[in-house]
Design a protein around this motif. Structure first.
Motif, PDB file in Angstrom:
ATOM      1  N   ASN A 111      35.667  39.792  48.246  1.00  0.00           N
ATOM      2  CA  ASN A 111      35.363  38.952  47.082  1.00  0.00           C
ATOM      3  C   ASN A 111      34.316  39.745  46.194  1.00  0.00           C
ATOM      4  OD1 ASN A 111      36.686  36.673  47.656  1.00  0.00           O
ATOM      5  ND2 ASN A 111      35.061  35.547  48.957  1.00  0.00           N
ATOM      6  N   ASP A 112      33.502  40.696  46.866  1.00  0.00           N
ATOM      7  CA  ASP A 112      32.476  41.613  46.214  1.00  0.00           C
ATOM      8  C   ASP A 112      33.398  42.630  45.183  1.00  0.00           C
ATOM      9  OD1 ASP A 112      30.270  40.115  47.315  1.00  0.00           O
ATOM     10  OD2 ASP A 112      29.933  41.498  48.765  1.00  0.00           O
ATOM     11  N   LEU A 113      34.566  43.046  45.867  1.00  0.00           N
ATOM     12  CA  LEU A 113      35.048  43.927  45.135  1.00  0.00           C
ATOM     13  C   LEU A 113      35.760  43.300  43.894  1.00  0.00           C
ATOM     14  CD1 LEU A 113      36.445  46.740  44.567  1.00  0.00           C
ATOM     15  CD2 LEU A 113      38.113  46.086  46.440  1.00  0.00           C
ATOM     16  N   LEU A 114      36.513  42.085  44.023  1.00  0.00           N
ATOM     17  CA  LEU A 114      37.132  41.341  43.063  1.00  0.00           C
ATOM     18  C   LEU A 114      36.084  40.998  41.928  1.00  0.00           C
ATOM     19  CD1 LEU A 114      39.531  38.840  45.083  1.00  0.00           C
ATOM     20  CD2 LEU A 114      40.060  40.773  43.503  1.00  0.00           C
ATOM     21  N   TYR A 115      34.669  40.681  42.455  1.00  0.00           N
ATOM     22  CA  TYR A 115      33.697  40.368  41.493  1.00  0.00           C
ATOM     23  C   TYR A 115      33.422  41.509  40.600  1.00  0.00           C
ATOM     24  CZ  TYR A 115      29.169  39.041  39.295  1.00  0.00           C
ATOM     25  OH  TYR A 115      28.362  38.954  38.397  1.00  0.00           O
ATOM     26  N   GLN A 116      33.231  42.755  41.174  1.00  0.00           N
ATOM     27  CA  GLN A 116      32.898  44.123  40.556  1.00  0.00           C
ATOM     28  C   GLN A 116      34.116  44.335  39.708  1.00  0.00           C
ATOM     29  OE1 GLN A 116      30.072  45.419  40.333  1.00  0.00           O
ATOM     30  NE2 GLN A 116      29.343  43.904  41.775  1.00  0.00           N
ATOM     31  N   MET A 117      35.186  44.093  40.086  1.00  0.00           N
ATOM     32  CA  MET A 117      36.418  44.401  38.977  1.00  0.00           C
ATOM     33  C   MET A 117      36.432  43.429  38.003  1.00  0.00           C
ATOM     34  SD  MET A 117      39.235  45.078  42.006  1.00  0.00           S
ATOM     35  CE  MET A 117      40.827  45.002  40.848  1.00  0.00           C
ATOM     36  N   ALA A 118      36.148  42.450  38.096  1.00  0.00           N
ATOM     37  CA  ALA A 118      36.188  41.218  37.154  1.00  0.00           C
ATOM     38  C   ALA A 118      34.997  41.568  35.964  1.00  0.00           C
ATOM     39  CB  ALA A 118      35.962  39.908  37.589  1.00  0.00           C
TER      40      ALA A 118
END
Length: 342
Positions: free
Chosen positions: A196-203
């Motif tokens: 989720n943290d990775l997805l947030y950073q990508m977003a």
């Protein structure tokens, strides 16, 4: 169960609780734990007289706490005969002895009168052993006492000890299984949080330059503007546009243009404080937010950025690409600003 069983699902949990409160074996336990027990594991049931409450043909291991009425307990023998092991009345627990002894089914319980009882599932029985520890002796008294009399030539205390040992072993295994599942759950939650943290950073980051993207930089501007409006903290914004960027793409190709954008983003970041916020606003446009900075102080920052970009080439194959930027500024001290469009 016999089809003569009459279920009363309409009974509320409060009514069940009042029933339990009237049974002395539950009186010492907290309302919270008793309510949890009732909510998950207890159903109110009513049997007419001469009904099979428990039989050898049953596939489940429910037990019953008798609230009102009288039942007859039988032990099923190997010769298909039954032995009478007495009656049980209000306050007693009745159930299949195999539930605690690990043996084949041996019990039959029949009602002598109309019986009201609380049916407790096998999982509820385990819950009782863990959360109502002082009930253990009572449970074993009811269960072993029902099936071992003098004619069995067995010591009931030995039976209790064997049963407790087996139940303790089962509960310990269940605890170990639960701890293993909890460990797996924590690991899974950690992996999920990392993803989720990775997805947030990508977003929130621009895929090419790895700095903040347009959506996030606008969101951050809104938050900084709100701080300015609430606390009177000055805010200065800088917009940078690469001059003649189309010529870079035309002369060197779009991959070269991408390298220039990456390099410009890095150079801007090196010229700012840790608390400053910047991102890619458009194709070749960059937005810089300088919290608590006046226009005069921002002039120093913009000149440093402009000179750094002008003096630094972007290597591309056998070429060195030089670009310049045009810079505009606005601050909230001299300009009324309500949105980023202003």
């Amino acid at each position: 169960m016999s089809d003569t069983l009459l279920l009363s699902e309409s009974m509320s949990n409060n009514e069940k609780k009042l029933m339990l409160a009237g049974v002395s074996v539950f009186a010492e336990y907290s309302k919270q734990i008793t309510h949890e027990f009732i909510e998950q594991y207890v159903t109110h049931v009513t049997f007419p007289p001469n009904a099979n409450m428990i039989s050898k043909a049953d596939t489940e291991f429910d037990i019953y706490l008798i609230i009102q009425g009288t039942v007859q307990v039988f032990r099923c023998l190997d010769n298909n005969q039954t032995a009478d092991y007495g009656t049980r009345v209000s306050g007693h627990l009745v159930g299949e002895y195999a539930l605690v002894a690990g043996e084949k089914r041996t019990a039959e319980v029949r009602t002598l009168t109309k019986v009201k009882a609380l049916r407790i599932s096998e999982a509820g029985f385990r819950f009782m052993l863990v959360n109502f520890p002082r009930l253990k002796e009572r449970i074993l008294d009811d269960f072993t006492g029902a099936f071992f009399g003098r004619e069995d030539n067995k010591d009931i205390d030995d039976v209790r000890g064997d049963v407790f040992s087996r139940l303790y072993s089962e509960l310990r295994e269940q605890k170990e299984d639960l701890e293993m599942l909890n460990t797996q759950l924590r690991r899974t939650n950690h992996e999920l949080q990392s993803k989720n943290d990775l997805l947030y950073q990508m977003a929130i980051h621009d895929q090419l330059t790895s700095i903040y993207n347009r959506r996030f930089i606008i969101e951050m501007f809104g938050k900084e503007l709100e701080r300015h409006q609430r606390y009177g903290i000055n805010l200065t914004c800088i917009i940078l546009d690469i001059d003649d960027f189309k010529l870079v793409n035309d002369n060197y190709g779009h991959l070269a243009g991408d390298e220039v954008l990456i390099n410009i983003a890095a150079l801007i970041g090196k010229s700012l404080r840790n608390i400053d916020i910047y991102g890619r606003y458009g194709g070749e446009e960059f937005l810089v937010i300088l919290p608590n900075v006046t226009i005069n102080s921002a002039n120093v920052v913009t000149e440093r950025i402009r000179k750094t970009i002008s003096d630094t080439s972007t290597p591309w194959r056998q070429h060195k690409i030089n670009v310049t930027v045009s810079i505009g500024m606005i601050d909230t001290l001299h300009n009324k600003t309500d949105t980023i469009d202003d």
